[in-house]
Enzyme design. Structure first.
Site, PDB file in Angstrom:
ATOM      1  N   SER A  61       0.805  -1.229   0.000  1.00 37.49           N
ATOM      2  CA  SER A  61       0.000   0.000   0.000  1.00 37.49           C
ATOM      3  C   SER A  61       0.836   1.277   0.000  1.00 37.49           C
ATOM      4  O   SER A  61       0.316   2.353  -0.295  1.00 37.49           O
ATOM      5  CB  SER A  61      -0.943   0.023   1.200  1.00 37.49           C
ATOM      6  OG  SER A  61      -0.231   0.174   2.412  1.00 37.49           O
ATOM      7  N   LYS A 134       0.770   4.572   6.738  1.00 36.60           N
ATOM      8  CA  LYS A 134       0.269   5.463   5.685  1.00 36.60           C
ATOM      9  C   LYS A 134       0.973   6.814   5.801  1.00 36.60           C
ATOM     10  O   LYS A 134       1.716   7.074   6.738  1.00 36.60           O
ATOM     11  CB  LYS A 134      -1.249   5.688   5.823  1.00 36.60           C
ATOM     12  CG  LYS A 134      -2.098   4.419   5.907  1.00 36.60           C
ATOM     13  CD  LYS A 134      -2.102   3.597   4.633  1.00 36.60           C
ATOM     14  CE  LYS A 134      -2.926   2.317   4.804  1.00 36.60           C
ATOM     15  NZ  LYS A 134      -2.752   1.400   3.647  1.00 36.60           N
TER      16      LYS A 134
END
Length: 255
Positions: A61, A134
């Site tokens: 990701s 993230k």
């Protein structure tokens, strides 16, 4: 003059003394080793608790910034004083519903004990799959919108050029748009993955109890360096230039 009867007894006594000294020396050596190991465990535990932690990357990701199975170090201390800024790469515990429910296979108490000890000193990273990583896009007070006519995210009406870190699929000129229009509340962050089309981040968790926001109390710290594999050693870039000139938000008590 020593008699023949006394000589063997004296020899036995000297031998016993040497044996006792040998046992005592071995015990002192073992004691010192145990003390050193205990000190190392305590120091490692303190470092992990208050300074840095190690994690590995279980998914793609954050490509191309981070690759699957990269090992990273996370700074736990500095953000406690300076807070988090736009562009920071952060590791955080699942705010609720972001990760699928998994059942770990049963392990023997011995194996669990060894894993606990290795985790305590930072040699095991078995809890990496219980965390997410993230990039911070919005901090408290920010009005974050996707997207303008050019497909750019805007923060407080300032568009972002994220080409320095966002990965695109082959043939794409921009990531697929997932519309959102949010104001980051106090004590929270809005986070997105660099591999924008393959990241289940804040955008896809707006139906969860936290509305897609990550409570700052869930954040372990800021990732700052790749430690493994050796060819990928290096500091992680927050790309602060991308966020330069963005005014403080007004929708909450901005930092």
């Amino acid at each position: 003059m020593t008699s023949d009867a006394e000589a063997p007894a004296e020899s036995v006594t000297r031998s016993q003394r040497r044996e006792r000294r040998g046992r005592r020396g071995a015990w002192i050596f073992l004691r010192d080793v145990l003390v050193i190991i205990l000190i190392a465990i305590v120091v490692s535990a303190l470092v992990k608790t208050f300074l840095v932690r190690s994690f590995y990357i279980p998914s793609g990701s954050m490509e191309d910034t981070l690759q699957i199975n990269d090992r990273i170090l996370v700074d736990e201390l500095t953000p406690r004083w300076n807070g988090y800024e736009r562009g920071d790469i952060v590791v955080f515990q699942d705010p609720g519903g972001w990760l699928p429910v998994t059942v770990r296979p049963a392990q023997s108490p011995f194996v669990e004990g060894i894993d606990w000890l290795l985790t305590l000193v930072g040699l095991s990273v078995s809890d990496s799959e219980d965390h997410l990583i993230k990039r911070v896009i919005g901090v408290p007070g920010d009005h974050v919108v996707c997207c303008n006519a050019l497909g750019q995210i805007t923060i407080n009406d300032v568009p972002l050029d994220e080409s320095a870190y966002v990965k695109l699929d082959p043939g794409q000129s921009a990531p697929n748009l997932v519309p959102f229009d949010i104001v980051v509340p106090d004590g929270s962050l809005w986070v997105l993955g660099d591999n924008r089309d393959h990241s289940k981040d804040s955008r896809f968790n707006q139906d969860q109890p936290g509305d897609g926001f990550v409570p700052i109390e869930n954040v372990v710290g800021r990732a700052f360096v790749i430690t493994w594999p050796v060819p990928r050693w290096g500091l992680l870039d927050s790309h602060s230039e991308v966020f330069a000139g963005i005014p403080a938000g007004v929708g909450a008590d901005a930092p």
